[in-house]
Design a protein around this motif. Structure first.
Motif, PDB file in Angstrom:
ATOM      1  N   VAL B 129     -10.789  10.239   3.652  1.00  0.00           N
ATOM      2  CA  VAL B 129      -9.896  11.076   2.833  1.00  0.00           C
ATOM      3  C   VAL B 129      -9.761  10.458   1.437  1.00  0.00           C
ATOM      4  CG1 VAL B 129      -8.513  11.899   4.791  1.00  0.00           C
ATOM      5  CG2 VAL B 129      -7.811   9.821   3.566  1.00  0.00           C
ATOM      6  N   LYS B 130      -9.215  11.243   0.515  1.00  0.00           N
ATOM      7  CA  LYS B 130      -8.973  10.715  -0.833  1.00  0.00           C
ATOM      8  C   LYS B 130      -7.825   9.691  -0.775  1.00  0.00           C
ATOM      9  CE  LYS B 130      -7.457  12.285  -5.418  1.00  0.00           C
ATOM     10  NZ  LYS B 130      -6.032  11.923  -5.429  1.00  0.00           N
ATOM     11  N   VAL B 131      -8.068   8.542  -1.366  1.00  0.00           N
ATOM     12  CA  VAL B 131      -7.048   7.494  -1.419  1.00  0.00           C
ATOM     13  C   VAL B 131      -6.646   7.305  -2.872  1.00  0.00           C
ATOM     14  CG1 VAL B 131      -6.657   5.013  -1.083  1.00  0.00           C
ATOM     15  CG2 VAL B 131      -7.850   6.325   0.676  1.00  0.00           C
ATOM     16  N   ASP B 132      -5.327   7.233  -3.121  1.00  0.00           N
ATOM     17  CA  ASP B 132      -4.868   7.147  -4.510  1.00  0.00           C
ATOM     18  C   ASP B 132      -4.867   5.729  -5.046  1.00  0.00           C
ATOM     19  OD1 ASP B 132      -4.189  10.002  -4.858  1.00  0.00           O
ATOM     20  OD2 ASP B 132      -2.803   9.583  -3.216  1.00  0.00           O
ATOM     21  N   LEU B 133      -4.628   4.755  -4.148  1.00  0.00           N
ATOM     22  CA  LEU B 133      -4.643   3.357  -4.601  1.00  0.00           C
ATOM     23  C   LEU B 133      -5.055   2.483  -3.422  1.00  0.00           C
ATOM     24  CD1 LEU B 133      -3.856   1.231  -6.863  1.00  0.00           C
ATOM     25  CD2 LEU B 133      -1.639   1.077  -5.710  1.00  0.00           C
ATOM     26  N   GLU B 134      -5.940   1.515  -3.681  1.00  0.00           N
ATOM     27  CA  GLU B 134      -6.329   0.560  -2.645  1.00  0.00           C
ATOM     28  C   GLU B 134      -5.793  -0.816  -3.024  1.00  0.00           C
ATOM     29  OE1 GLU B 134     -10.672   0.983  -2.424  1.00  0.00           O
ATOM     30  OE2 GLU B 134     -10.357   2.187  -0.600  1.00  0.00           O
ATOM     31  N   ILE B 135      -5.100  -1.455  -2.081  1.00  0.00           N
ATOM     32  CA  ILE B 135      -4.637  -2.828  -2.312  1.00  0.00           C
ATOM     33  C   ILE B 135      -5.377  -3.709  -1.303  1.00  0.00           C
ATOM     34  CG2 ILE B 135      -2.657  -4.385  -2.434  1.00  0.00           C
ATOM     35  CD1 ILE B 135      -0.871  -2.001  -2.983  1.00  0.00           C
ATOM     36  N   PRO B 136      -6.290  -4.566  -1.785  1.00  0.00           N
ATOM     37  CA  PRO B 136      -7.105  -5.341  -0.856  1.00  0.00           C
ATOM     38  C   PRO B 136      -6.353  -6.551  -0.312  1.00  0.00           C
ATOM     39  CG  PRO B 136      -7.693  -5.932  -3.089  1.00  0.00           C
ATOM     40  CD  PRO B 136      -6.604  -4.887  -3.194  1.00  0.00           C
ATOM     41  N   GLY B 137      -7.036  -7.298   0.562  1.00  0.00           N
ATOM     42  CA  GLY B 137      -6.474  -8.564   1.049  1.00  0.00           C
ATOM     43  C   GLY B 137      -6.307  -8.603   2.543  1.00  0.00           C
ATOM     44  N   CYS B 138      -6.539  -9.758   3.120  1.00  0.00           N
ATOM     45  CA  CYS B 138      -6.354  -9.952   4.562  1.00  0.00           C
ATOM     46  C   CYS B 138      -5.519 -11.194   4.777  1.00  0.00           C
ATOM     47  CB  CYS B 138      -7.716 -10.083   5.248  1.00  0.00           C
ATOM     48  SG  CYS B 138      -7.597 -10.229   7.030  1.00  0.00           S
ATOM     49  N   PRO B 139      -4.189 -11.029   4.739  1.00  0.00           N
ATOM     50  CA  PRO B 139      -3.425  -9.785   4.574  1.00  0.00           C
ATOM     51  C   PRO B 139      -3.162  -9.478   3.103  1.00  0.00           C
ATOM     52  CG  PRO B 139      -1.908 -11.574   4.880  1.00  0.00           C
ATOM     53  CD  PRO B 139      -3.290 -12.182   4.906  1.00  0.00           C
ATOM     54  N   VAL B 140      -2.596  -8.266   2.852  1.00  0.00           N
ATOM     55  CA  VAL B 140      -2.153  -7.951   1.493  1.00  0.00           C
ATOM     56  C   VAL B 140      -1.040  -8.915   1.094  1.00  0.00           C
ATOM     57  CG1 VAL B 140      -2.669  -5.502   1.269  1.00  0.00           C
ATOM     58  CG2 VAL B 140      -0.581  -6.200   2.427  1.00  0.00           C
ATOM     59  N   ASN B 141      -0.879  -9.020  -0.200  1.00  0.00           N
ATOM     60  CA  ASN B 141       0.192  -9.808  -0.772  1.00  0.00           C
ATOM     61  C   ASN B 141       1.412  -8.883  -0.923  1.00  0.00           C
ATOM     62  OD1 ASN B 141       1.825 -10.913  -2.825  1.00  0.00           O
ATOM     63  ND2 ASN B 141       0.083 -12.028  -3.699  1.00  0.00           N
ATOM     64  N   SER B 142       2.551  -9.294  -0.334  1.00  0.00           N
ATOM     65  CA  SER B 142       3.772  -8.467  -0.409  1.00  0.00           C
ATOM     66  C   SER B 142       4.088  -8.087  -1.846  1.00  0.00           C
ATOM     67  CB  SER B 142       4.988  -9.223   0.124  1.00  0.00           C
ATOM     68  OG  SER B 142       4.867  -9.506   1.468  1.00  0.00           O
ATOM     69  N   GLY B 143       3.909  -9.029  -2.747  1.00  0.00           N
ATOM     70  CA  GLY B 143       4.232  -8.799  -4.159  1.00  0.00           C
ATOM     71  C   GLY B 143       3.438  -7.636  -4.724  1.00  0.00           C
ATOM     72  N   GLN B 144       2.155  -7.555  -4.336  1.00  0.00           N
ATOM     73  CA  GLN B 144       1.324  -6.469  -4.850  1.00  0.00           C
ATOM     74  C   GLN B 144       1.769  -5.116  -4.295  1.00  0.00           C
ATOM     75  OE1 GLN B 144      -2.735  -7.914  -4.009  1.00  0.00           O
ATOM     76  NE2 GLN B 144      -3.014  -8.161  -6.208  1.00  0.00           N
ATOM     77  N   VAL B 145       2.179  -5.091  -3.019  1.00  0.00           N
ATOM     78  CA  VAL B 145       2.639  -3.837  -2.413  1.00  0.00           C
ATOM     79  C   VAL B 145       3.943  -3.390  -3.085  1.00  0.00           C
ATOM     80  CG1 VAL B 145       3.418  -2.717  -0.288  1.00  0.00           C
ATOM     81  CG2 VAL B 145       1.541  -4.369  -0.211  1.00  0.00           C
ATOM     82  N   LEU B 146       4.865  -4.335  -3.249  1.00  0.00           N
ATOM     83  CA  LEU B 146       6.143  -3.998  -3.876  1.00  0.00           C
ATOM     84  C   LEU B 146       5.953  -3.540  -5.307  1.00  0.00           C
ATOM     85  CD1 LEU B 146       8.869  -6.544  -2.772  1.00  0.00           C
ATOM     86  CD2 LEU B 146       8.403  -4.244  -1.950  1.00  0.00           C
ATOM     87  N   LYS B 147       5.038  -4.195  -6.005  1.00  0.00           N
ATOM     88  CA  LYS B 147       4.795  -3.838  -7.406  1.00  0.00           C
ATOM     89  C   LYS B 147       4.268  -2.400  -7.489  1.00  0.00           C
ATOM     90  CE  LYS B 147       2.509  -5.306 -11.645  1.00  0.00           C
ATOM     91  NZ  LYS B 147       1.953  -3.954 -11.877  1.00  0.00           N
ATOM     92  N   ALA B 148       3.362  -2.053  -6.575  1.00  0.00           N
ATOM     93  CA  ALA B 148       2.829  -0.692  -6.576  1.00  0.00           C
ATOM     94  C   ALA B 148       3.954   0.318  -6.317  1.00  0.00           C
ATOM     95  CB  ALA B 148       1.732  -0.552  -5.527  1.00  0.00           C
ATOM     96  N   LEU B 149       4.845   0.005  -5.363  1.00  0.00           N
ATOM     97  CA  LEU B 149       5.963   0.914  -5.069  1.00  0.00           C
ATOM     98  C   LEU B 149       6.902   1.023  -6.267  1.00  0.00           C
ATOM     99  CD1 LEU B 149       6.856  -0.016  -1.354  1.00  0.00           C
ATOM    100  CD2 LEU B 149       5.665   2.029  -2.165  1.00  0.00           C
ATOM    101  N   ARG B 150       7.194  -0.135  -6.854  1.00  0.00           N
ATOM    102  CA  ARG B 150       8.060  -0.173  -8.035  1.00  0.00           C
ATOM    103  C   ARG B 150       7.480   0.673  -9.167  1.00  0.00           C
ATOM    104  NH1 ARG B 150      13.348  -1.243  -8.486  1.00  0.00           N
ATOM    105  NH2 ARG B 150      13.937  -3.189  -7.484  1.00  0.00           N
ATOM    106  N   ASP B 151       6.171   0.516  -9.409  1.00  0.00           N
ATOM    107  CA  ASP B 151       5.509   1.288 -10.463  1.00  0.00           C
ATOM    108  C   ASP B 151       5.667   2.778 -10.194  1.00  0.00           C
ATOM    109  OD1 ASP B 151       4.726  -0.976 -11.771  1.00  0.00           O
ATOM    110  OD2 ASP B 151       2.634  -0.915 -11.128  1.00  0.00           O
ATOM    111  N   LEU B 152       5.405   3.185  -8.956  1.00  0.00           N
ATOM    112  CA  LEU B 152       5.497   4.607  -8.609  1.00  0.00           C
ATOM    113  C   LEU B 152       6.909   5.133  -8.814  1.00  0.00           C
ATOM    114  CD1 LEU B 152       3.305   4.853  -5.396  1.00  0.00           C
ATOM    115  CD2 LEU B 152       2.833   5.924  -7.604  1.00  0.00           C
TER     116      LEU B 152
END
Lengths: 431, 260
Positions: B129-152
């Motif tokens: 499916v179409k994905v709007d944003l990919e955040i890589p990492g195993c595991p992801v960095n919490s900071g990057q996830v929060l930043k994406a939510l904050r930006d949105l």
């Protein structure tokens, strides 16, 4: 009760458990006709694709079986390889691995008690709803969980899939200032963990004694975490390499996770089994806390596992403090190890119970075959038996919502980790 | 904003470690419901998988026929879809099984493989499916996830990281493990975001975050060779956590061909 009443309960997605599982229950004529804990999380085939990789890579690969207990996977693997290579990592490495493992017990137990289990006892759907009425308890849980995560990160850089453990020791020893900081936080947390024990004994715990076999590792000096012999309360006492002579794995159609039996019967592994078998090895202060908590251990009531988890939370902080108070950076955090070809066995106490690994390794130190037996698949048979007995004890005349809640609560008592369980694979070994 | 945006967290084939990016937030986890209405997050409790939401976080790879249907439904129900972690963005560590004969493996592992419902591969969310944003990492960095939510939440389009780990090491003042220690570090071809964890412990990066947008693998593997690493071992560096990221897949295949 009305003998003609039929009950069909289908919980398609079990919430507040790790991974994807479901429960099916059919009752007619006052009898349970069908009860299945369905595990449908797709298999990821870990044991096969790690073949050919180097031991140190395998330590980082098996961590990915579980985001909640990666340290347990790393510790069972590194123990297996070092045993095979006849390498003794020495007291500093052994102590620091125990501290790191305590971090995982602390974070996993705090997460389970507060975020996953407590809402059942207090009548909420989730911790978010619970936070409004029990803000101090929730804050304590998150704080203890965070401390556990930081203890793991002290050695491994991060708490999920940490990167610090290697064959021979650690990649780096933590700085003394960082350790001093965490010692201060552990000291502050000790009274909170003590309060947590009292809080769990105050929860409304059903009377639900059952007959079952307890299995755990045991160690001559310590409350076993990272090493020991396998024992049961039915006289089992074996080296971990003898696991296959006593335990058997079975594939049932309704689960992608294999079930396990000890001498043909289900058994319990995990915090309650450990406390039931190893209370004599608890440090004095933890033992005193256990004896004063108002519940008698050993206990055959699985609802007491929440109290066992609280006591082990306190133990984890106590042990981390004991081993870190006089911390000094060693000359070297690791020593070189020469691989030896052969069969490697590792077994440690993951937060949810015994995690057994078996690897075949070649002379270059590459894994050629692997088998991993996680605690949740071992507990599966016991979970189904427990739900059945607990519902009969509760009374099948209760309404559907009450029956469903009890069934879910019983399952959560085991803190099942379904991602782990679906990587439990049986191999045909041809020799 | 007149109403709180709705958030869902969906899980596919994974270890649950990326959801912990939220569950491990500590006390800020309790602030999250002030910003968003969490309507579906099975591991945390809220359950409403078919809810219409503003933002979905998707963890895990697609590995069963049911997954394929389910992700399409999630896409339809989501205003903005973020795939989080190596499984969701490139198929994850378990995509290593794609290199071989899955059915034969199933037969070796389970006594009744006909009861197992699985596809022939483990694949990324964006393959379906179409994905709007990919955040890589195993595991992801919490900071990057929060930043994406904050930006949105602030009406800003989140930006993806584009620099290599090497830049992170420079920023963090970490001494280069490849140059000074001769360790086979994957940093030059790995996307930044972890905070230089391995290198700050003095060990080579093993690329749990996957490739940078542009990967120049040949000079790096030539250096690995000078350090005494054979092609098979170098292949295992690329075919590891993110083996099905296209650049790493092809680099590993090139090395395998050179070995033969």
């Amino acid at each position: 009760m009305d003998e003609s009443r039929e009950i069909h309960i289908n919980v398609p997605v079990l919430t507040r458990v790790e991974g994807e599982g479901a429960l099916e229950l059919d009752v007619s004529g006052g009898q349970i006709d069908n009860l299945k804990l369905r595990i449908y999380e797709p298999p990821r085939l870990f044991e096969k694709f790690i073949e050919g990789y180097e031991c140190d890579q395998v330590i980082d690969m098996v961590a990915r079986i579980c985001g909640i207990c990666p340290v347990a996977y790393q510790m069972s693997a590194v123990q297996a390889f070092e045993r095979l290579f006849q390498f003794d990592p020495g007291p500093w490495v052994r102590d620091m691995r125990r501290v790191m493992y305590c971090g995982e017990w602390l974070q996993s137990h705090a997460l389970h008690v507060h975020l996953l289990a407590a809402p059942d006892f207090l009548g909420f759907d989730s911790v978010i709803g619970m936070a409004a009425d029990h803000p101090e308890a929730v804050r304590r849980g998150l704080k203890l969980q965070g401390l556990g995560n930081d203890l793991i990160a002290l050695f491994g850089g991060r708490s999920v899939h940490p990167v610090g453990v290697r064959v021979g020791g650690f990649y780096k020893a933590p700085a003394e200032a960082a350790v001093a900081d965490i010692v201060r936080r552990l000291e502050e947390a000790l009274p909170e963990a003590e309060a947590l024990v009292g809080w769990t004994t105050g929860l409304e715990i059903p009377d639900d004694d059952q007959t079952f076999v307890n299995v755990a590792l045991t160690h001559a000096q310590d409350y076993a975490i990272g090493e020991g012999r396998l024992i049961s309360d039915q006289g089992l006492d074996i080296d971990i390499a003898e696991f296959d002579a006593h335990f058997r794995e079975i594939h049932v159609p309704h689960s992608t996770s294999l079930h396990a039996e000890l001498d043909g019967k289900p058994y319990l592994t995990g915090p309650l089994a450990r406390l039931n078998l190893n209370a004599e090895r608890l440090p004095e202060s933890v033992k005193a806390l256990m004896e004063g908590c108002g519940v008698d251990f050993p206990s055959q009531n699985m609802f007491h596992s929440v109290i066992a988890r609280a006591l082990e939370t306190y133990l984890a902080i106590h042990e981390a403090l004991r081993l870190l108070r006089d911390y000094r950076v060693p000359d070297s955090p690791a020593r070189a190890v020469t691989p030896i070809a052969g069969v490697a066995y590792g077994c440690t106490e993951a937060p949810r119970g015994i995690l057994w690994h078996r690897y075949e390794v070649d002379a270059e130190g590459r894994v050629t075959q692997a088998r991993i037996v996680p605690p949740t698949s071992q507990n599966q048979g016991r979970i189904e038996e427990d739900v059945r007995l607990s519902l009969l004890n509760l009374g099948l005349d209760k309404d559907d919502a009450t029956i469903r809640l009890r069934a879910e609560q019983v399952i959560r008592n085991y803190d099942p980790c379904i991602s782990c369980a679906t990587h439990f694979l049986k191999l045909k070994i041809n020799r | 904003m007149t109403r709180k945006p709705k958030l869902a967290v969906h899980k596919f084939s994974s270890c649950d470690g990326c959801q912990l990016a939220l569950l491990n937030l500590g006390e800020p986890l309790l602030l999250l419901p002030e910003l968003v209405d969490i309507v579906h997050f099975a591991e945390a409790g809220p359950l409403d998988p078919d809810a219409q939401v503003d933002v979905s976080l998707v963890e895990g790879s697609i590995s069963t026929p049911h997954d394929v249907d389910r992700i399409k439904q999630v896409r339809e129900n989501s205003g903005y879809l973020i795939s989080i972690g190596a499984c969701a963005t490139v198929g994850g560590l378990q995509a290593l099984a794609n290199f071989t004969d899955r059915d034969a493996w199933m037969g070796q592992i389970y006594s009744n493989p006909e009861h197992i419902d699985a596809l022939q591969s483990s694949s990324a969310i964006a393959d379906h499916v179409k994905v709007d944003l990919e955040i890589p990492g195993c595991p992801v960095n919490s900071g990057q996830v929060l930043k994406a939510l904050r930006d949105l939440l602030s009406g800003i389009v989140p930006r993806s990281e584009s620099q290599s780990l090497c830049m992170d090491c420079k920023r963090c003042g970490v001494v280069c493990t490849l140059v000074t220690k001769g360790e086979p570090c994957m940093g030059p071809v790995t996307i930044a975001g972890c905070g230089s964890l391995c290198t700050s412990l003095g060990r080579a990066c093993y690329s749990c975050y996957g490739p940078t947008p542009l990967v120049n693998d040949q000079p790096l593997t030539a250096r690995f060779s000078q350090l005494g690493m054979d092609e098979a071992a170098a292949t295992r560096r690329f075919h590891f956590i993110t083996s099905h990221a296209p650049a790493f897949k092809s680099a590993g295949e090139r090395l395998k061909a050179e070995e033969e």
